[in-house]
Design an enzyme around this catalytic site. Structure first.
Site, PDB file in Angstrom:
ATOM      1  N   LYS A  42       0.833  -1.194   0.000  1.00 47.52           N
ATOM      2  CA  LYS A  42       0.000   0.000   0.000  1.00 47.52           C
ATOM      3  C   LYS A  42       0.873   1.251   0.000  1.00 47.52           C
ATOM      4  CE  LYS A  42      -3.747  -0.712   2.308  1.00 47.52           C
ATOM      5  NZ  LYS A  42      -4.445  -1.051   3.558  1.00 47.52           N
ATOM      6  N   ARG A 111      -3.434   3.195   7.997  1.00 46.37           N
ATOM      7  CA  ARG A 111      -3.728   1.879   7.420  1.00 46.37           C
ATOM      8  C   ARG A 111      -2.523   0.966   7.568  1.00 46.37           C
ATOM      9  NH1 ARG A 111      -5.914   5.505   3.505  1.00 46.37           N
ATOM     10  NH2 ARG A 111      -8.125   5.133   3.099  1.00 46.37           N
ATOM     11  N   GLY A 120      -7.299 -10.076   7.847  1.00 47.38           N
ATOM     12  CA  GLY A 120      -7.047 -10.247   9.273  1.00 47.38           C
ATOM     13  C   GLY A 120      -6.127  -9.180   9.828  1.00 47.38           C
ATOM     14  N   MET A 122      -5.097  -5.275  10.672  1.00 47.47           N
ATOM     15  CA  MET A 122      -5.850  -4.075  10.965  1.00 47.47           C
ATOM     16  C   MET A 122      -6.020  -3.313   9.664  1.00 47.47           C
ATOM     17  SD  MET A 122      -5.175  -0.703  13.181  1.00 47.47           S
ATOM     18  CE  MET A 122      -5.076   0.320  11.700  1.00 47.47           C
ATOM     19  N   ARG A 367      -2.574  -1.624  -6.462  1.00 48.53           N
ATOM     20  CA  ARG A 367      -1.750  -2.831  -6.348  1.00 48.53           C
ATOM     21  C   ARG A 367      -2.149  -3.758  -7.483  1.00 48.53           C
ATOM     22  NH1 ARG A 367      -4.944  -5.202  -1.046  1.00 48.53           N
ATOM     23  NH2 ARG A 367      -7.003  -5.028  -1.984  1.00 48.53           N
ATOM     24  N   HIS A 489      -4.078 -41.660  -0.771  1.00 47.65           N
ATOM     25  CA  HIS A 489      -4.224 -42.477  -1.972  1.00 47.65           C
ATOM     26  C   HIS A 489      -5.265 -41.873  -2.904  1.00 47.65           C
ATOM     27  CE1 HIS A 489      -5.929 -45.822  -4.356  1.00 47.65           C
ATOM     28  NE2 HIS A 489      -4.657 -46.147  -4.491  1.00 47.65           N
ATOM     29  N   ARG A 611       3.611 -46.742 -13.517  1.00 49.04           N
ATOM     30  CA  ARG A 611       3.496 -47.618 -12.348  1.00 49.04           C
ATOM     31  C   ARG A 611       2.806 -48.888 -12.802  1.00 49.04           C
ATOM     32  NH1 ARG A 611       2.158 -42.457  -9.245  1.00 49.04           N
ATOM     33  NH2 ARG A 611       0.698 -42.356 -10.959  1.00 49.04           N
ATOM     34  N   ARG A 667       8.471 -48.398 -14.322  1.00 50.81           N
ATOM     35  CA  ARG A 667       8.992 -48.859 -13.032  1.00 50.81           C
ATOM     36  C   ARG A 667       8.547 -50.290 -12.798  1.00 50.81           C
ATOM     37  NH1 ARG A 667       6.881 -45.859  -7.806  1.00 50.81           N
ATOM     38  NH2 ARG A 667       5.012 -47.068  -8.265  1.00 50.81           N
ATOM     39  N   SER A 813      15.883 -41.591 -11.450  1.00 49.37           N
ATOM     40  CA  SER A 813      14.594 -40.935 -11.315  1.00 49.37           C
ATOM     41  C   SER A 813      14.322 -40.803  -9.819  1.00 49.37           C
ATOM     42  CB  SER A 813      13.511 -41.762 -11.992  1.00 49.37           C
ATOM     43  OG  SER A 813      12.261 -41.164 -11.759  1.00 49.37           O
ATOM     44  N   GLY A 815      12.290 -40.475  -6.684  1.00 50.15           N
ATOM     45  CA  GLY A 815      10.936 -40.694  -6.179  1.00 50.15           C
ATOM     46  C   GLY A 815      10.794 -39.869  -4.923  1.00 50.15           C
ATOM     47  N   THR A 816      10.371 -38.637  -5.110  1.00 48.08           N
ATOM     48  CA  THR A 816      10.413 -37.723  -3.972  1.00 48.08           C
ATOM     49  C   THR A 816       9.339 -38.029  -2.934  1.00 48.08           C
ATOM     50  OG1 THR A 816       9.180 -36.148  -5.327  1.00 48.08           O
ATOM     51  CG2 THR A 816      11.556 -35.838  -5.164  1.00 48.08           C
ATOM     52  N   ASN A 817       8.324 -38.805  -3.289  1.00 48.84           N
ATOM     53  CA  ASN A 817       7.329 -39.167  -2.270  1.00 48.84           C
ATOM     54  C   ASN A 817       7.974 -40.058  -1.219  1.00 48.84           C
ATOM     55  OD1 ASN A 817       5.654 -37.853  -3.994  1.00 48.84           O
ATOM     56  ND2 ASN A 817       4.527 -39.661  -4.658  1.00 48.84           N
ATOM     57  N   CYS A 889       9.984 -38.034 -10.356  1.00 51.28           N
ATOM     58  CA  CYS A 889       8.682 -38.609 -10.673  1.00 51.28           C
ATOM     59  C   CYS A 889       7.772 -38.654  -9.462  1.00 51.28           C
ATOM     60  CB  CYS A 889       8.824 -39.987 -11.300  1.00 51.28           C
ATOM     61  SG  CYS A 889       9.474 -41.212 -10.190  1.00 51.28           S
ATOM     62  N   TYR A 909      14.510 -33.536 -16.250  1.00 47.08           N
ATOM     63  CA  TYR A 909      13.058 -33.481 -16.459  1.00 47.08           C
ATOM     64  C   TYR A 909      12.318 -33.674 -15.147  1.00 47.08           C
ATOM     65  CZ  TYR A 909      12.868 -38.628 -16.223  1.00 47.08           C
ATOM     66  OH  TYR A 909      12.967 -39.931 -15.815  1.00 47.08           O
TER      67      TYR A 909
END
Ligand SMILES: [Mg+2]
Ligand SMILES: [Mg+2]
Lengths: 940, 940
Positions: A42, A111, A120, A122, A367, A489, A611, A667, A813, A815-817, A889, A909
């Site tokens: 602002k 302000r 939220g 002020m 803005r 899942h 998969r 895989r 590759s 597998g970041t999970n 992946c 990639y």
């Protein structure tokens, strides 16, 4: 005036070495540094508009640094007060009025203004500077006693509410009472005398609530208001907002103090808000609303219906109220002109606030305007065409995740609001898979499949889903679950399938006996109408009409031509720009021919992850898998596995055909054996009958296969090592399919990937099997296909051992999970019990609510921990195999921050679910631009 | 002769640049390099004895390198054959005989000899060089036709068996038939003519089995025998042995070829084996057995009962056969003298083989003798006292893991063998917790507790154990389970408690209905007698008598004085030596006052890990924990937690008292909430009644608490963050106990440790609570105690974030169990389905059986992966807190290889279960010596 003013300001802040906490702005006054981080959004907006020569009331900004200091030391910086005094003096000179001067009082608005606008915080205290004396002088000055008393009344109310946190109720009661007493209907009908009485009553209300009289010293009023802004930075709602958006706590907020202008001086005055283009559609037309004879808070308060700014808008919204264009044509023209100027200057669509003070336009704020994904794409496209921005900038203008709004089917907002009015909005869950789905309730996968067969659209409603629900999920329009987070899942598969999904909808309860569910007091059973909006998490007991995305109509259904769809053209332009700049390839995670088709339409450059487990999960196949698991004789196992080959082969071949000319990375079977176990008694019985063994025997084997922690159990390459024929069968299926496809003229580039590798010997064992099998297939079929053998890096040890692994692996590759699970020691399936606490923040003993983690690491890649392991693995892998191809992946490959991070790490990639492919392409393009810009900045 | 011999050998191997594959040895011949790795143990032994001037038949050694080359290239090195020819020439000169010479044939023995002796390797081919011609010449030469034909017969048989792998059966049938035909009872009664006939028949048998005539060319015989040795290195049994002991596959084996001497030339000849001290007890006395008129294989064949070597031994074993001491006193004296010489030379107890050829002693082999733990300790102690070895060497002489043999109760071997004869040895499981336990069967923890109350000793028999079985495990003498590996809950807890444990005993089956078990066809029910030997895995249906360890009698029961127990004195000396040298401190993992007492007696220097969860598991307490979990109102939760405080406090106070003056490191509650859930219907009902809620409500909460992967679930510091009062209660209990103990004159040094930390904010949150609570307790009680706050490093992210963590943590404790789980992505509880395949080896496509992992990483720390994370964490931690105290509290802290590794990494302490404390002390002492020696070696 300029010179006089310049000096003290310069001397005060530089000669004595004090930090400059306060910056003045005003016509002919030197502009403060136009730094959003310092002045807040602002503050920067008004300072910049002032510098541009636009009509802005003068004032000063207290910097975000002052707020940061306040948070650290729990008190305002000592030198700040003096600087505020000086800035007041400057403002007094500019306005030719004095704070607290009974004859000629200066009134200001205070302000808050952080870097980004934040609910939220002020908001605003107007008319500050009024007290029992100045109200009189002010009335005389503007020659309007009533306005003066009304302003004082409003001031007390706002001050009490936002500075003293006492709420509005008591004030409103007094106001209502006063109107009753005076027999009038509207506030504006109260005369000066009545308002003067009301002020006296307000002051009593104030004293009762705070234990102190209403402060009469304007400087004290200002001090308190400034403090209130600082404190509101750590208000609950502001914190929650930062949590949600991932903004850090230590930004702090600035305070903007401006000389008051008045929109409530009569019918030649007013106040309003607007956008330089339509924020919902992106259409190029000033868009906004205003109120005559009103002060700022009246617009949002909703007491009076705002009027449209122009005739076009009036038409579109069906408003019968006169527009600003009609009421004050010259002011409207000026406003439109200001809008043009602002767009040209900021090269972006602006969100503005303005006040008209007796026919004079004053800009209060500007803005960049928030916009929908649809608008974002259109505005970027239009501005590029208009020559306002260049290609790079156009590319940067769309938040990648917003892009999905263009891809998924949606509900019309009006339909949703109508349903809500009718009480049909019954619950909200996690918006886990964007898009709208509507149909009848299916309580089981089987039901979903049956509905699908009959051509009836349905939504699959489950407590939670398991891999066996896959077919049902495919059959359903959308998925709704009671349990599970955004990476459960259900959510992961739904996103993969591009299906709308609302999950973790705890309000739903299930009654197993009757096979029904309950929500909001209503019973849900198979066949009942239901609609879910996976973009918002809303659940309706109603069959809302969905609208398909135009882009899919062009790309997939071909029911529209590119020329017919403006949206498609915008999308395509954006994608072209992204592709032109990005270095990162984007592949897709696709398990089925359908997925593959969608992904290719969305521009996937190959498959990063097929998969194979879903290929095992279909009913017929699952029985063979189970026979394999439950057979004790190796022969029987091999035989059961062999039966799976034709299924796999057919799937692979279909996928190769669709991905003609592009790599397909497959895989080997990965999930815990656990997941293949029969669940129900019926399934057990079926298997028992098929195998001709006793229930006891079967139960005993099942017992031995059940795992305490399946994610850390018998899965990944451990399966292929213990059951080599599983690997052999899959590899045989892959290469039989590949050779056949090649013989049919398809260009195939299969890549075979070994999952969950932590040690080179695991990989070598599997690689040996793959090579042996490949050779056998090639010899038998008399042809070869180019191919690669690689490994997943998804356990920390794999990352640490990457140098050794790269000796055998032709590519990595990530597998970041799984890597996230192991690095944190945190299961994606179970994290729901504590991760929300971590990301939403928890109270520390110093009383502050702080986040433990800034993001859910399953949604946004943890750059510090998981990211470091990826980095380590890449460095080490490159030691033994320079230039080794590295891809991602995990789910993170389709999340913009992740994509950008992986770009910076130098991966080749990312691979993501089909509907995230455009997101990843865009993010990858942006990453390249960001990198280029950062280098440019460094160069300077 | 010496000079003549030296030259060709030197020229052959150095001038032409060939690798030297073959080394000759013999009187006056220059000794080969006495390198065990090159010559193998056997080769080095005979070469070294030759160099010492002891009576050894000459010969040559084919190096292990030749075998390694053979394995790589699948053929013997080209230059090896020529070198063998040369070595034969040398040997022929030394023996004044020629291979294949019909008049004066040279006969040799061919033996395998790896670095370490290994069962399953090709053992020996004697009499090689005999054929249809040389047998006649040989008979004339020794003037004993019968011996010659007997030697030929034996040669064909051994060659057929070990070189051609055709087994012994056919030969034995022919031999038996011959004896029947000739009407004689013993082999020795067959005359030359009969043996000649037998040779002809053996040759037929040979030809039938192999398809080839028995080779007549001695050089061909030798070539084949050498190849057989090489191949036997990759025999199944040899591989299994290497797997078990963790020896690498690429050591290879040497081949030892020696001129034959004959123990079968009549009653002035013989052959035997022996130890320079008693290998079972360590007593200093030549110990061994021999056979008159026999060749090597007769001793082990068990056809004739061997005679003791001396009178003392005859007495001890009750043998009535004449001893060597009596039969050939001078040879015996010479043998004893050789033994002395060998011990003086090798400074260790030796295991020797010898042959007496017409009254002349020949040494065939010497090597360090294998011994029991008891003997190892005594031998080291005695040799130190004898001045044979110095303190450092004495310290190095005991394999740390053997030490536990001195600590646990044991069965008398004779009792076990008696029970076996009676058919009472019914099963074998994993020897998971050493020691012997005997009593009656308890099928549940409850029964075990009841038996204990009545003073009845019992063994807890379970399918597997869970934390709730803890009290039952404490009450039982030992634990026997059907399921679970060496690191299952049962095994880990048992070792922690110092209880004997046999687990994974799959032969046992359970019948839930009758509450009984079955094994070996017998039904086991509550109250039946049972005995388990946790050192061997044996299970007896019998109540065998156990003998307590003397060391515990001295240290704990005080039922013996140190002076009374020689074993104790030896143990104490060894421990003193270890303590003198070690740099690493040794603490203990102890959860109860009893554990703590034992650990302190064993020399623990504090507690490295107090797991508080056991304190939650006792029945009364568990109910409160469950109430906490199942209450939805926070008040109720706090109230339930508060009830646990007195229990915890009492436990802590008792522990502080025992550990007076030493640090006590307490881990805040860690295990998954999951583990506290009620299991049985009864437990549910009990909780329901206690809480006064409906079963449905309870089930719903239980459902929400159940986890898919509890090890990665809601546990560790995640509990303390979500339920801060849990942390507060525990910290309050710790410091109330500490202050009270201090006020009673105890020196307390509590350390409070936050588990499962992956991010500094987690630690900071908990640290704030700990500090706040501590302060409150100190203020209330008017006293302070010195203390520290630290963190576990047990998820990979914690290791990576160690620099940040060390800003808040005063110390690190590495939880290598969890760290191993996460680093490998492998659950300790589930790994049993594939880890045995990994460590025992699996067939690769090149046909080789290779281990995927050399060790079970849950037993032996994975230095490559987990170890690297420990190293990374230490480096990073030291950046922000130089010298930060680092300890290990996983199972690996009590395993010798682990202890040594952690010493090398520079950790400050390891912590292990009480009964492993002496093991760790010893290993730590050895690590210091090894480091010193390695530095010395570097210096050279
Ligand atoms: Mg994975
Ligand atoms: Mg742990």
């Amino acid at each position: 005036m300029q010179k006089v003013l310049e000096k003290p300001s310069a001397v005060a802040t530089e000669a004595n070495g004090q930090t400059k906490w306060v910056y003045s702005f005003g016509k002919d006054h030197p502009a403060p540094p136009l730094d959003r981080n310092l002045l807040g959004g602002k503050g920067k907006g008004v300072a910049e508009m002032t510098a541009m020569g636009l009509p802005v009331s003068p004032g000063f900004v207290i910097t975000t640094e002052a707020c940061v200091r306040f948070r650290e030391k729990k008190e305002v910086p000592k030198s700040m007060d003096a600087q505020v005094d000086q800035a007041i003096a400057v403002l007094e000179k500019m306005m030719d009025a004095k704070l607290g001067d009974p004859e000629n009082p200066l009134l200001v608005a205070v302000r808050s203004g952080a870097r980004i606008s934040m609910p939220g915080m002020m908001e605003t205290v107007l008319n500050l500077g009024l007290n029992d004396e100045t109200v009189v002088g002010f009335g005389k000055k503007i020659n309007n006693e009533r306005t003066a008393w009304d302003a004082y009344r409003r001031f007390i109310q706002m001050y009490g509410n936002v500075v003293m946190d006492m709420g509005l109720l008591k004030f409103e009661q007094k106001l209502a009472q006063k109107k009753t007493d005076k027999g009038v209907e509207f506030d504006v009908d109260l005369d000066a005398a009545a308002l003067q009485e009301l002020v006296a009553e307000y002051k009593e209300v104030y004293q009762e609530a705070t234990g102190e009289p209403f402060p009469q010293n304007p400087r004290e009023q200002m001090e308190k208001a400034i403090l209130a802004v600082f404190k509101s930075w750590d208000g609950e709602k502001a914190i929650a907002y930062r949590r949600y958006h991932g903004y850090p706590d230590d930004w702090g907020t600035a305070v903007v103090v401006m000389a008051m202008v008045f929109g409530n001086k009569g019918d030649n005055s007013g106040t309003g808000v607007g956008f330089t283009r339509d924020p919902a559609t992106g259409e190029r037309r000033f868009y906004g609303e205003f109120l005559l004879n009103a002060q700022g808070e009246d617009v949002v308060a909703g007491i009076r219906t705002p009027q449209p700014v122009n005739k076009a808008q009036a038409e579109k919204t069906g408003s019968t109220l006169p527009s600003l264009e009609e009421v004050m044509p010259s002011v409207y023209n000026q406003l439109e002109e200001v809008g043009q100027t602002l767009e040209t200057h900021f090269q972006d669509m602006q969100d503005v606030e303005f006040t008209i003070d007796e026919g004079r336009l004053f800009m209060l704020q500007t803005r960049a305007g928030k916009r929908t994904g649809v608008a974002a794409v259109k505005v970027a496209y239009d501005m590029l065409k208009e020559g306002l921005i260049d290609e790079e900038e156009a590319l940067m203008r769309v938040e990648p995740s917003q892009l999905t709004q263009l891809l998924f089917p949606i509900f019309a907002d009006s339909d949703k609001r109508q349903a809500e009015k009718e009480g049909k909005l019954v619950a909200r869950g996690l918006n886990a898979g964007p898009g709208a789905a509507s149909g009848v309730v299916a309580m089981t996968s089987k039901e979903a499949i049956e509905f699908a067969k009959k051509g009836i659209k349905c939504v699959l409603l489950r407590e939670e889903t398991s891999p066996e629900d896959f077919a049902g999920m495919v059959a359903a329009q959308g998925i709704l679950t009671q349990r599970g987070g955004a990476t459960s899942h259900a959510a992961v598969v739904a996103r993969g399938l591009g299906k709308p999904c609302v999950c973790g909808c705890a309000e739903i309860t299930f009654d197993e006996e009757t096979g029904t569910a309950k929500v909001a007091g209503q019973t849900l059973k198979t066949g009942d109408p239901i609609s879910i909006d996976g973009s918002t998490g809303e659940v309706f007991i109603d069959a809302l009409r969905t609208r398909p995305s135009e882009i899919l109509q062009v790309l997939m259904d071909k029911s529209m031509s590119p020329e017919e769809s403006e949206t498609y053209q915008q999308y395509a332009t954006l994608m072209d720009l992204a592709d032109k700049h990005r270095r990162l390839d984007v592949r897709t995670n696709a398990d089925t021919p359908d997925d593959t088709q969608v992904a290719r339409a969305f521009g996937a450059q190959g498959i990063g992850l097929v998969r194979t487990e879903h290929m095992f999960m279909e009913k017929k196949r699952l029985l063979e898998v189970r026979k394999m698991l439950f057979s004790t004789a190796e022969e029987d196992r091999r035989e059961a596995v062999a039966k799976l080959l034709p299924f796999q082969k057919a799937d692979f071949k279909a996928i190769f055909k669709i991905m003609d000319g592009l790599p397909v990375n497959i895989r080997l079977l990965d999930p815990p054996l656990h997941e293949f176990l029969p669940h129900s008694k019926r399934e057990f019985e079926e298997l028992r009958a098929e195998m001709g063994v006793s229930t006891d025997e079967l139960e005993a084997v099942a017992d031995s296969l059940r795992e305490a922690n399946p994610m850390l159990g018998h899965r990944g390459c451990r399966l292929g090592i213990c059951y080599p024929y599983l690997t052999e069968m899959q590899v045989e299926a892959i290469f039989q399919a590949a050779v056949e496809a090649q013989q049919e003229g398809i260009q195939v580039f299969p890549e075979v990937m070994v999952p969950l590798v932590g040690d080179k010997k695991e990989l070598d064992h599997q690689k040996g099997l793959i090579q042996q099998t490949t050779k056998r297939v090639f010899e038998k079929m008399g042809a070869e296909v180019p191919h690669k053998i690689g490994t997943m890096i998804e356990v920390p040890r794999g990352a640490l051992q990457a140098e050794q692994l790269a000796e055998s692996a032709e590519y990595f590759s990530f597998g970041t999970n799984d890597l996230t699970q192991c690095t944190f020691g945190m299961s994606r399936d179970d994290a729901n019990s504590f991760l929300p606490v971590y990301t939403q923040g928890v109270e520390f003993t110093d009383g502050q609510v702080k986040q433990i983690l800034d993001f859910d690491p399953f949604q946004t890649v943890d750059q510090t921990g998981v990211g470091e392991l990826v980095k380590i693995a890449m460095e080490r892998g490159n030691k033994s195999r320079p230039g080794i191809k590295c891809g991602i992946c995990g789910e993170h490959g389709g999340e913009a921050r992740g994509v950008k991070f992986f770009h910076r790490l130098g991966l080749h990639y990312v691979s993501c679910s089909p509907f995230r492919v455009p997101v990843a392409r865009l993010a990858a393009g942006q990453a390249a631009i960001e990198e280029k810009r950062a280098k440019g900045a460094e160069g300077k």
